[in-house]
Design a protein around this motif. Structure first.
Motif, PDB file in Angstrom:
ATOM      1  N   LEU A 159       0.818  -1.214   0.000  1.00  0.00           N
ATOM      2  CA  LEU A 159       0.000   0.000   0.000  1.00  0.00           C
ATOM      3  C   LEU A 159       0.851   1.262   0.000  1.00  0.00           C
ATOM      4  O   LEU A 159       0.555   2.225  -0.722  1.00  0.00           O
ATOM      5  CB  LEU A 159      -0.941  -0.011   1.213  1.00  0.00           C
ATOM      6  N   HIS A 160       1.904   1.288   0.813  1.00  0.00           N
ATOM      7  CA  HIS A 160       2.700   2.511   0.858  1.00  0.00           C
ATOM      8  C   HIS A 160       3.422   2.753  -0.461  1.00  0.00           C
ATOM      9  O   HIS A 160       3.582   3.905  -0.887  1.00  0.00           O
ATOM     10  CB  HIS A 160       3.675   2.500   2.038  1.00  0.00           C
ATOM     11  N   ARG A 161       3.821   1.686  -1.167  1.00  0.00           N
ATOM     12  CA  ARG A 161       4.437   1.845  -2.484  1.00  0.00           C
ATOM     13  C   ARG A 161       3.400   2.288  -3.519  1.00  0.00           C
ATOM     14  O   ARG A 161       3.678   3.126  -4.386  1.00  0.00           O
ATOM     15  CB  ARG A 161       5.079   0.524  -2.913  1.00  0.00           C
ATOM     16  N   GLU A 162       2.218   1.709  -3.441  1.00  0.00           N
ATOM     17  CA  GLU A 162       1.139   2.078  -4.365  1.00  0.00           C
ATOM     18  C   GLU A 162       0.861   3.577  -4.313  1.00  0.00           C
ATOM     19  O   GLU A 162       0.747   4.251  -5.356  1.00  0.00           O
ATOM     20  CB  GLU A 162      -0.125   1.297  -3.999  1.00  0.00           C
ATOM     21  N   HIS A 180       1.540   9.409  -6.047  1.00  0.00           N
ATOM     22  CA  HIS A 180       2.042  10.758  -5.790  1.00  0.00           C
ATOM     23  C   HIS A 180       3.012  11.176  -6.896  1.00  0.00           C
ATOM     24  O   HIS A 180       2.924  12.288  -7.439  1.00  0.00           O
ATOM     25  CB  HIS A 180       2.725  10.784  -4.428  1.00  0.00           C
ATOM     26  N   ARG A 181       3.936  10.296  -7.239  1.00  0.00           N
ATOM     27  CA  ARG A 181       4.930  10.619  -8.274  1.00  0.00           C
ATOM     28  C   ARG A 181       4.261  10.826  -9.632  1.00  0.00           C
ATOM     29  O   ARG A 181       4.567  11.772 -10.359  1.00  0.00           O
ATOM     30  CB  ARG A 181       5.969   9.506  -8.357  1.00  0.00           C
ATOM     31  N   THR A 205       3.532   6.382   2.998  1.00  0.00           N
ATOM     32  CA  THR A 205       3.517   5.855   4.360  1.00  0.00           C
ATOM     33  C   THR A 205       2.299   6.346   5.126  1.00  0.00           C
ATOM     34  O   THR A 205       1.619   5.575   5.816  1.00  0.00           O
ATOM     35  CB  THR A 205       4.801   6.260   5.094  1.00  0.00           C
ATOM     36  N   SER A 206       1.996   7.618   4.999  1.00  0.00           N
ATOM     37  CA  SER A 206       0.858   8.203   5.717  1.00  0.00           C
ATOM     38  C   SER A 206      -0.449   7.535   5.304  1.00  0.00           C
ATOM     39  O   SER A 206      -1.284   7.188   6.154  1.00  0.00           O
ATOM     40  CB  SER A 206       0.782   9.710   5.445  1.00  0.00           C
ATOM     41  N   VAL A 207      -0.631   7.348   4.006  1.00  0.00           N
ATOM     42  CA  VAL A 207      -1.878   6.746   3.534  1.00  0.00           C
ATOM     43  C   VAL A 207      -1.974   5.285   3.974  1.00  0.00           C
ATOM     44  O   VAL A 207      -3.036   4.816   4.392  1.00  0.00           O
ATOM     45  CB  VAL A 207      -1.993   6.867   2.002  1.00  0.00           C
TER      46      VAL A 207
END
Length: 357
Positions: free
Chosen positions: A108-111, A116-117, A130-132
């Motif tokens: 999830l954090h990579r997704e 974002h990018r 990370t926050s999401v």
């Protein structure tokens, strides 16, 4: 019959989760479509994979002590919550381990870092991811509570089961903290690694789900509870020991997560601690140099893997798994539980340790 019934429980749990999550996502969409969109990878994580072991252990724990003919629909809903709790743990665990892949897909954090990018948004993509992921993990914990609360079981039964459920969550957090602490503080030996396995996996995967399911049946004879505890601790530890072996010797395409991460993170697993205790001075130097090195190459990890095998640590862990499964099955054989449940729990125990994922 065992494979059919075990698969049947998993399928019913997945059906409950699909219906529940669809309704919950609709609730999120009413708040804001962006929130519902963010939940899509989370619902995908829950529904696309997983062995449903925890709900299955809970269901058959209930079936073993409940009166014949009891309605199991509310129970299937209640035990399905354990899969949502598991998704909560996976989301947070992947952040703590900086894992890239889960169940064959980006974590999830990579997704969300990638989103974002791709979107060219402001700020740090990795921090956003990370926050999401933390928020989505928290959301899954809330969903688990909601599914238990709306299961349809009587309030007194839910209250008793909730005590077991809360103990399970506390023990899982304790085990995870000890895992992080020992990785940061260095080797604490095999006994400490076994304790982590007991809290982090045995309790959370087998013992407490069994007790949770039994609590859904109402008051349970103490000797049945004691037998479930003996079975659950033994099989749960064996499950984690198998996980440790797969983390070193498995195949990413099969396990759905990167093999070698435990070595690069320097996790003080039972396998690693046994290797340290059995290694020659030269082998120990290699282990000390490589375990915990985030930039360790595949070739270096292959050397470590060879040492773990050569010093006999893998064989010893395999022996520990066999001994624990035998002890668990013996406790179950003597337990005052219904025979169909005894057969299914035995099948689940073997499935939990004779696996490649």
């Amino acid at each position: 019959m065992s494979q059919h019934l075990v698969a049947g429980v998993a399928g019913r749990v997945t059906g409950v989760l699909a219906e529940f999550l669809a309704a919950e996502v609709d609730t999120l969409r009413a708040l804001d479509p962006a929130v519902a969109d963010a939940a899509a990878p989370l619902t995908d994580l829950v529904l696309r994979g997983g062995k449903r072991l925890r709900p299955a252990f809970a269901y058959w724990g209930w079936r073993g002590v409940v009166a014949d003919g009891a309605d199991d629909e509310p129970v299937v809903r209640a035990v399905g919550a354990l899969e949502l709790l598991h998704a909560f743990a996976l989301a947070h665990d992947d952040v703590m381990d900086a894992s890239a892949v889960r169940r064959g897909r980006p974590t999830l954090h990579r997704e969300f870092a990638d989103r974002h990018r791709t979107g060219g948004w402001r700020g740090d993509p990795d921090r956003f991811g990370t926050s999401v992921a933390v928020l989505l993990g928290d959301l899954c914990a809330v969903w688990a509570d909601r599914l238990i609360g709306t299961s349809g079981l009587p309030a007194p039964v839910l209250l008793a089961a909730r005590r077991v459920y809360d103990a399970m969550r506390i023990e899982a957090v304790a085990g995870q903290y000890l895992d992080v602490l020992h990785a940061a503080g260095g080797s604490d030996g095999v006994a400490a690694a076994v304790k982590v396995a007991r809290f982090k996996s045995a309790s959370y995967t087998v013992q407490r789900p069994l007790r949770f399911g039994a609590a859904l049946a109402g008051p349970v004879p103490p000797d049945a509870v004691a037998a479930y505890d003996r079975f659950g601790v033994a099989v749960g530890e064996a499950f984690q020991l198998r996980d440790d072996i797969l983390g070193v010797y498995g195949e990413t395409a099969v396990t759905g997560k990167p093999v070698g991460d435990d070595l690069r993170q320097g996790k003080p697993t039972v396998l690693a601690e046994l290797a340290r205790s059995r290694a020659t001075p030269r082998q120990r130097a290699l282990l000390d140099r490589t375990l915990g090195a985030a930039d360790a190459s595949d070739a270096e990890l292959a050397e470590v893997t060879a040492v773990i095998t050569a010093c006999g640590a893998r064989a010893e862990v395999e022996g520990m798994i066999s001994a624990r499964v035998s002890a668990g099955l013996a406790a179950l054989a003597a337990a005052p539980v219904a025979d169909p449940a005894r057969r299914e729990l035995s099948a689940l125990a073997l499935a939990a340790v004779q696996r490649a994922t």
